[in-house]
Design a protein around this motif. Sequence first.
Motif, PDB file in Angstrom:
ATOM      1  N   SER A   1       0.762  -1.167   0.016  1.00 38.94           N
ATOM      2  CA  SER A   1      -0.047   0.118   0.021  1.00 38.94           C
ATOM      3  C   SER A   1       0.914   1.013   0.000  1.00 38.94           C
ATOM      4  O   SER A   1       2.095   0.812   0.554  1.00 38.94           O
ATOM      5  CB  SER A   1      -0.702   0.287   1.112  1.00 38.94           C
ATOM      6  N   ASP A   2       0.128   2.592  -0.536  1.00 42.51           N
ATOM      7  CA  ASP A   2       0.907   3.565  -0.559  1.00 42.51           C
ATOM      8  C   ASP A   2       2.340   3.627  -1.105  1.00 42.51           C
ATOM      9  O   ASP A   2       3.262   4.046  -0.834  1.00 42.51           O
ATOM     10  CB  ASP A   2       1.224   4.079   0.985  1.00 42.51           C
TER      11      ASP A   2
ATOM     12  N   GLN B   1       3.721   6.944  -2.200  1.00 41.73           N
ATOM     13  CA  GLN B   1       4.366   7.596  -0.615  1.00 41.73           C
ATOM     14  C   GLN B   1       5.449   6.933  -0.440  1.00 41.73           C
ATOM     15  O   GLN B   1       6.508   7.739  -0.222  1.00 41.73           O
ATOM     16  CB  GLN B   1       3.299   7.430   0.418  1.00 41.73           C
TER      17      GLN B   1
END
Length: 269
Positions: A164-165, A168
């Motif tokens: 996830s991310d 980022q």
Amino acid sequence: MMRKHLKPPGILMALILSLALAAFFVELNIAKDDSAEDSTVTKVTLNNGVDLNKPIIDISGWQLPSEMDYDTLSQQVNGVIVRVQHGISMKKKNNAAFQNGKDKAMDTHIQEFQKRNVPVAVYAYVNGKSEKEMREEANEFYERAEKYKPTYWWLDVEEVTMKSDFNQGIEAFRDELIKLGAKNIGIYTQDWFITANQLDVTPYNSIWLAHYGGDTGYWDTSPDTTIKYDLHQYTSRGRLNGFAGDLDFNRVSNIEDYNKLFNHGEPIK
């Protein structure tokens, strides 16, 4: 870099595209010598003697220094992009990288080309599984390459390594490089990969796209995209005197992009 996602088009289509694009490229980048009876082309004289018909190559430990004639190669290229690392650790033994991820040939490749006044940029394969690992990779990347004053720092982003991310995560890598003092940071990937994974490439100073077309060893097609890019990797089968194997070839479309990526062909001081 980036092999498994590329699927060449049919031979006929590749040939048609190759002929059409080659004609277009010749018209834009070279001037014809009217005095030559066989219509031989004369290359334009550019800033610092840069000939845009010469490729930019990217290399790693898979191209063994012992098999490279650096004197000969340096006369045929406009610049070199050298791999610094494949992440920060290797699960399996690898002939091209140490267990800590560092590319086995990076120091030799950089030193040998810089000695011959060939501008050198660097890249790191991004392999972090978390934001913490991404920052650790950035630190290792900077520590290993900073002393060479590369013209550009490239993040090689070919696979989603975080559950996830991921956006980022790669932003953490870029952000850490900036904090350490790196400037001129770009991302290497493919246009479809950017779209499929909703990557935000706007923070980067430059984009480097891989798009091989027929992977013929020559430039036969360009990315069909609205994404603004400065560097195009167009084949993995390039050949040059001084090395018996295949090489990745890259091109810029104008002298402004070359100057942006390679500091006007001058060494970084």
